[in-house]
Design an enzyme around this catalytic site. Structure first.
Site, PDB file in Angstrom:
ATOM      1  N   GLY A  69     -81.554 -27.601  18.209  1.00  0.00           N
ATOM      2  CA  GLY A  69     -81.460 -26.654  17.163  1.00  0.00           C
ATOM      3  C   GLY A  69     -82.725 -26.094  16.269  1.00  0.00           C
ATOM      4  O   GLY A  69     -83.754 -26.801  16.024  1.00  0.00           O
ATOM      5  N   ASP A  80     -72.207 -26.955  24.685  1.00  0.00           N
ATOM      6  CA  ASP A  80     -71.715 -27.171  23.207  1.00  0.00           C
ATOM      7  C   ASP A  80     -70.303 -27.191  23.042  1.00  0.00           C
ATOM      8  O   ASP A  80     -69.640 -26.002  23.052  1.00  0.00           O
ATOM      9  CB  ASP A  80     -72.469 -26.375  22.187  1.00  0.00           C
ATOM     10  CG  ASP A  80     -74.132 -26.425  21.896  1.00  0.00           C
ATOM     11  OD1 ASP A  80     -74.441 -27.855  21.966  1.00  0.00           O
ATOM     12  OD2 ASP A  80     -74.670 -25.703  22.160  1.00  0.00           O
ATOM     13  N   MET A  85     -80.757 -34.118  16.566  1.00  0.00           N
ATOM     14  CA  MET A  85     -80.270 -32.613  16.184  1.00  0.00           C
ATOM     15  C   MET A  85     -81.376 -32.221  15.081  1.00  0.00           C
ATOM     16  O   MET A  85     -81.596 -32.783  14.040  1.00  0.00           O
ATOM     17  CB  MET A  85     -78.929 -32.539  15.301  1.00  0.00           C
ATOM     18  CG  MET A  85     -77.479 -32.792  16.257  1.00  0.00           C
ATOM     19  SD  MET A  85     -77.536 -31.521  17.506  1.00  0.00           S
ATOM     20  CE  MET A  85     -77.330 -30.250  16.649  1.00  0.00           C
ATOM     21  N   GLY A 125     -75.130 -21.908  16.161  1.00  0.00           N
ATOM     22  CA  GLY A 125     -76.528 -21.483  16.757  1.00  0.00           C
ATOM     23  C   GLY A 125     -77.162 -20.699  15.744  1.00  0.00           C
ATOM     24  O   GLY A 125     -76.706 -20.292  14.646  1.00  0.00           O
ATOM     25  N   HIS A 182     -72.877 -31.587  25.165  1.00  0.00           N
ATOM     26  CA  HIS A 182     -72.799 -32.071  23.828  1.00  0.00           C
ATOM     27  C   HIS A 182     -71.690 -31.942  23.066  1.00  0.00           C
ATOM     28  O   HIS A 182     -71.129 -30.923  22.863  1.00  0.00           O
ATOM     29  CB  HIS A 182     -73.943 -31.376  23.357  1.00  0.00           C
ATOM     30  CG  HIS A 182     -74.144 -31.443  21.841  1.00  0.00           C
ATOM     31  ND1 HIS A 182     -74.931 -30.537  21.032  1.00  0.00           N
ATOM     32  CD2 HIS A 182     -73.869 -32.500  21.123  1.00  0.00           C
ATOM     33  CE1 HIS A 182     -74.992 -31.336  19.705  1.00  0.00           C
ATOM     34  NE2 HIS A 182     -74.317 -32.231  19.583  1.00  0.00           N
ATOM     35  N   SER A 224     -78.848 -23.225  25.628  1.00  0.00           N
ATOM     36  CA  SER A 224     -77.405 -23.612  25.269  1.00  0.00           C
ATOM     37  C   SER A 224     -76.698 -22.201  25.232  1.00  0.00           C
ATOM     38  O   SER A 224     -77.132 -21.294  24.913  1.00  0.00           O
ATOM     39  CB  SER A 224     -77.545 -24.191  23.590  1.00  0.00           C
ATOM     40  OG  SER A 224     -76.175 -23.896  23.129  1.00  0.00           O
ATOM     41  N   MET A 236     -67.239 -27.840  20.544  1.00  0.00           N
ATOM     42  CA  MET A 236     -66.877 -27.934  19.092  1.00  0.00           C
ATOM     43  C   MET A 236     -65.227 -27.879  18.931  1.00  0.00           C
ATOM     44  O   MET A 236     -64.827 -26.913  19.607  1.00  0.00           O
ATOM     45  CB  MET A 236     -67.589 -26.773  18.117  1.00  0.00           C
ATOM     46  CG  MET A 236     -69.029 -26.782  18.456  1.00  0.00           C
ATOM     47  SD  MET A 236     -69.777 -25.622  17.596  1.00  0.00           S
ATOM     48  CE  MET A 236     -71.535 -25.673  17.972  1.00  0.00           C
ATOM     49  N   HIS A 266     -77.056 -26.503  28.847  1.00  0.00           N
ATOM     50  CA  HIS A 266     -76.534 -27.250  27.602  1.00  0.00           C
ATOM     51  C   HIS A 266     -75.328 -26.599  27.335  1.00  0.00           C
ATOM     52  O   HIS A 266     -75.335 -25.324  26.917  1.00  0.00           O
ATOM     53  CB  HIS A 266     -77.571 -27.011  26.333  1.00  0.00           C
ATOM     54  CG  HIS A 266     -77.309 -28.069  25.071  1.00  0.00           C
ATOM     55  ND1 HIS A 266     -77.447 -29.322  25.350  1.00  0.00           N
ATOM     56  CD2 HIS A 266     -76.710 -27.540  23.929  1.00  0.00           C
ATOM     57  CE1 HIS A 266     -77.056 -29.847  24.200  1.00  0.00           C
ATOM     58  NE2 HIS A 266     -76.630 -28.965  23.306  1.00  0.00           N
TER      59      HIS A 266
HETATM   60  C1  DX5 Z   1     -75.412 -26.612  17.267  1.00  0.00           C
HETATM   61  C2  DX5 Z   1     -75.689 -26.590  18.785  1.00  0.00           C
HETATM   62  C3  DX5 Z   1     -77.097 -26.142  19.367  1.00  0.00           C
HETATM   63  C4  DX5 Z   1     -77.254 -24.719  19.280  1.00  0.00           C
HETATM   64  C5  DX5 Z   1     -78.340 -24.348  19.217  1.00  0.00           C
HETATM   65  O1  DX5 Z   1     -74.648 -27.328  16.848  1.00  0.00           O
HETATM   66  O2  DX5 Z   1     -75.634 -27.913  19.205  1.00  0.00           O
HETATM   67  O3  DX5 Z   1     -76.942 -26.418  20.638  1.00  0.00           O
HETATM   68  O4  DX5 Z   1     -76.608 -23.765  20.345  1.00  0.00           O
HETATM   69  O5  DX5 Z   1     -78.676 -23.158  19.109  1.00  0.00           O
HETATM   70  P1  DX5 Z   1     -80.108 -22.714  18.580  1.00  0.00           P
HETATM   71  O6  DX5 Z   1     -81.103 -22.797  19.620  1.00  0.00           O
HETATM   72  O7  DX5 Z   1     -79.932 -21.131  18.465  1.00  0.00           O
HETATM   73  O8  DX5 Z   1     -80.338 -23.197  17.283  1.00  0.00           O
HETATM   74 ZN    ZN Z   2     -75.957 -28.767  21.249  1.00  0.00          ZN
END
Ligand code: DX5
Ligand code: ZN
Length: 233
Positions: free
Chosen positions: A185, A40, A142, A149, A71, A13, A42, A38
């Site tokens: 996650g 992300d 999730m 992260g 995502h 990610s 938001m 990946h």
């Molecule tokens: C959280 C994201 C994840 C995040 C995962 O909302 O969807 O993709 O980047 O990060 P780690 O692996 O550090 O938990």
């Molecule tokens: Zn994600």
């Protein structure tokens, strides 16, 4: 070896990458054997954080050949789907609570040439799967609450993974299409084996990858450790 374990994918990610050097970062994880990028998204509305959009997807796209796994943590969903398809996304997943018409959104993603998936927060019930199995390419569970992260893996995800694995295998046994089971996650070297054993075949890892850069700036070390630990699961 379980039927699903033959094709397991690691999806770094980029939320935890160095955003000032994003092109180099995606090239480095791809060179280290990443199967997907990946991505992300938001919106400071559906989740309490704000990240990157289609322009950044378009900017990184020429740097790697591997699929970009978008995502979406945004509400509403439909407006932004064509933009990501045009920006080179290969997979688009979204949270069912964020769409007014889940069946329509899934169909729209596929109509735009992308694989489609639903994302389940830790407390989101799996009942959303009941009537759309034929429209899914991916189920993403999730294992943290979305938004940031570096959070801790929520243990109850393991039993939820087993339940989704059971549903997907039953669907396949009835002649249904392939559906990936992705987890996102808190995935680390020390828990990826147990997560694989619970039935996941696609593993998002943000801080575990980008927080463990090799001395030469690459990510071969951590990617190798993740792959080895996963195979042991
Ligand atoms: C959280 C994201 C994840 C995040 C995962 O909302 O969807 O993709 O980047 O990060 P780690 O692996 O550090 O938990
Ligand atoms: Zn994600």
């Amino acid at each position: 070896m379980n039927a699903h374990s033959s094709a397991r994918r690691i999806a770094p990610s980029i939320l935890s990458a160095d955003f000032a050097r994003l092109g180099e970062e995606v090239r480095a994880v791809a060179e280290a054997g990443a199967d997907l990028i990946h991505f992300d998204v938001m919106d400071n509305h559906y989740v309490p954080n704000l990240t990157i959009g289609p322009l950044v997807c378009e900017a990184i796209r020429p740097h790697v050949k591997i699929p970009v796994d978008v995502h979406l943590m945004v509400k509403p969903v439909d407006r932004i789907v064509p933009d990501f398809a045009r920006a080179g996304a290969n997979i688009i997943t979204f949270h069912p609570e964020a769409s007014e018409h889940v069946d329509r959104t899934l169909a729209m993603i596929r109509d735009h040439g992308c694989k489609a998936g639903l994302v389940f927060n830790p407390a989101t019930p799996l009942a959303w799967l009941d009537h759309v199995m034929d429209k899914l390419d991916i189920v993403l569970l999730m294992s943290v609450n979305p938004g940031f992260g570096g959070q801790k893996f929520i243990g109850s995800t393991l039993s939820k993974l087993r339940e989704v694995r059971r549903r997907i295998d039953a669907w396949r046994a009835r002649g249904g299409q392939e559906i990936w089971l992705e987890v996102d996650g808190g995935v680390k070297v020390d828990n990826i084996g147990a997560i694989a054993e619970a039935g996941a075949d696609t593993f998002v890892a943000g801080s575990a990858v980008f927080g463990a850069r090799d001395p030469d700036g690459g990510y071969r070390g951590v990617m190798g450790r993740l792959r080895q630990a996963k195979a042991a699961g």
